[in-house]
Design a protein around this motif. Structure first.
Motif, short mmCIF file in Angstrom:
data_model
loop_
_atom_site.label_atom_id
_atom_site.label_comp_id
_atom_site.label_asym_id
_atom_site.label_seq_id
_atom_site.Cartn_x
_atom_site.Cartn_y
_atom_site.Cartn_z
N LEU A 1 36.55 -0.67 -20.76
CA LEU A 1 36.81 -1.96 -20.13
C LEU A 1 38.22 -2.46 -20.45
O LEU A 1 38.91 -2.98 -19.58
N LEU A 2 38.66 -2.28 -21.69
CA LEU A 2 40.00 -2.69 -22.07
C LEU A 2 41.04 -1.93 -21.25
O LEU A 2 41.99 -2.51 -20.72
N GLY A 3 40.84 -0.62 -21.10
CA GLY A 3 41.75 0.18 -20.28
C GLY A 3 41.74 -0.25 -18.82
O GLY A 3 42.77 -0.28 -18.16
N GLU A 4 40.57 -0.61 -18.33
CA GLU A 4 40.45 -1.06 -16.94
C GLU A 4 41.19 -2.38 -16.72
O GLU A 4 41.92 -2.54 -15.75
N PHE A 5 41.00 -3.33 -17.64
CA PHE A 5 41.71 -4.61 -17.53
C PHE A 5 43.22 -4.38 -17.57
O PHE A 5 43.98 -4.96 -16.79
N PRO B 1 46.07 5.01 -26.05
CA PRO B 1 45.52 4.00 -25.15
C PRO B 1 44.22 4.46 -24.50
O PRO B 1 44.04 5.64 -24.20
N PRO B 2 43.31 3.50 -24.29
CA PRO B 2 42.04 3.85 -23.66
C PRO B 2 42.23 4.13 -22.17
O PRO B 2 43.16 3.64 -21.54
N ASN B 3 41.36 4.96 -21.64
CA ASN B 3 41.34 5.22 -20.20
C ASN B 3 40.57 4.11 -19.52
O ASN B 3 39.78 3.41 -20.14
N GLY B 4 40.78 3.98 -18.23
CA GLY B 4 39.99 3.04 -17.46
C GLY B 4 38.62 3.64 -17.18
O GLY B 4 38.31 4.77 -17.58
N ILE B 5 37.79 2.92 -16.48
CA ILE B 5 36.41 3.34 -16.22
C ILE B 5 36.36 4.66 -15.44
O ILE B 5 35.58 5.54 -15.75
N GLU B 6 37.23 4.82 -14.45
CA GLU B 6 37.16 6.02 -13.60
C GLU B 6 37.56 7.29 -14.34
O GLU B 6 37.13 8.38 -13.96
N SER C 1 37.46 7.66 -17.91
CA SER C 1 36.86 7.77 -19.24
C SER C 1 35.75 8.81 -19.24
O SER C 1 35.13 9.08 -18.22
N ALA C 2 35.50 9.35 -20.42
CA ALA C 2 34.37 10.26 -20.58
C ALA C 2 33.08 9.46 -20.36
O ALA C 2 33.04 8.25 -20.61
N SER C 3 32.04 10.13 -19.90
CA SER C 3 30.81 9.42 -19.53
C SER C 3 30.22 8.63 -20.70
O SER C 3 29.64 7.56 -20.49
N HIS C 4 30.36 9.12 -21.94
CA HIS C 4 29.79 8.40 -23.08
C HIS C 4 30.62 7.17 -23.46
O HIS C 4 30.19 6.37 -24.27
N GLU C 5 31.82 7.01 -22.87
CA GLU C 5 32.67 5.85 -23.17
C GLU C 5 32.55 4.75 -22.14
O GLU C 5 33.15 3.69 -22.29
N ILE C 6 31.82 4.98 -21.09
CA ILE C 6 31.70 4.00 -20.01
C ILE C 6 30.48 3.12 -20.26
O ILE C 6 29.40 3.61 -20.57
N PRO C 7 30.64 1.79 -20.13
CA PRO C 7 29.48 0.93 -20.31
C PRO C 7 28.43 1.22 -19.23
O PRO C 7 28.76 1.32 -18.07
N ARG C 8 27.20 1.37 -19.65
CA ARG C 8 26.12 1.65 -18.69
C ARG C 8 25.72 0.35 -18.00
O ARG C 8 25.43 -0.65 -18.64
N ARG C 9 25.71 0.39 -16.69
CA ARG C 9 25.40 -0.81 -15.91
C ARG C 9 24.01 -1.35 -16.17
O ARG C 9 23.77 -2.54 -16.05
N ASP C 10 23.07 -0.48 -16.54
CA ASP C 10 21.71 -0.94 -16.79
C ASP C 10 21.52 -1.48 -18.20
O ASP C 10 20.46 -1.99 -18.54
N ARG C 11 22.56 -1.38 -19.05
CA ARG C 11 22.45 -1.86 -20.43
C ARG C 11 23.57 -2.81 -20.84
O ARG C 11 23.58 -3.27 -21.98
N ALA C 12 24.52 -3.05 -19.98
CA ALA C 12 25.67 -3.86 -20.37
C ALA C 12 25.74 -5.15 -19.56
O ALA C 12 25.48 -5.16 -18.36
N VAL C 13 26.10 -6.22 -20.23
CA VAL C 13 26.39 -7.49 -19.58
C VAL C 13 27.76 -7.92 -20.10
O VAL C 13 28.01 -7.95 -21.29
N VAL C 14 28.67 -8.18 -19.18
CA VAL C 14 30.02 -8.63 -19.56
C VAL C 14 30.05 -10.14 -19.37
O VAL C 14 29.80 -10.64 -18.28
#
Length: 86
Positions: free
Chosen positions: A33-37, A59-64, A66-79
């Motif tokens: 998320l930091l990379g995406e922002f 530096p972090p990668n953006g969502i597109e 990033s490795a799959s384990h580094e991406i916030p899961r939509r079914d478990r994350a609330v921003v």
């Protein structure tokens, strides 16, 4: 007189600083998320500073990209977005 949105200190004009902090447990996708922002803000022409040398040097990668384990899961994350006046 219209108020200025710039800060004046020591006779010099300083830019406004907006701080974005990402907090959460390990492995929840903070870095992606930091990379995406960062990417979105830079695409729009904003100056983005990363003061933490660990993040700046790796530096972090953006969502597109990033490795799959580094991406916030939509079914478990609330921003939660909040705004405070400093």
């Amino acid at each position: 007189m219209k108020p200025s949105n710039q800060q004046v200190r020591d006779g010099r004009v300083w830019p406004n600083v907006i701080s974005i902090n990402i907090a959460g447990p390990v492995g929840c996708g903070k870095s992606a998320l930091l990379g995406e922002f960062r990417d979105v803000l830079q695409r729009h022409g904003y100056c983005v500073a990363i003061p933490d040398p660990g993040i700046r040097n790796d530096p972090p990668n953006g969502i597109e990209t990033s490795a799959s384990h580094e991406i916030p899961r939509r079914d478990r994350a609330v921003v939660i977005l909040t705004e405070t006046v400093a």
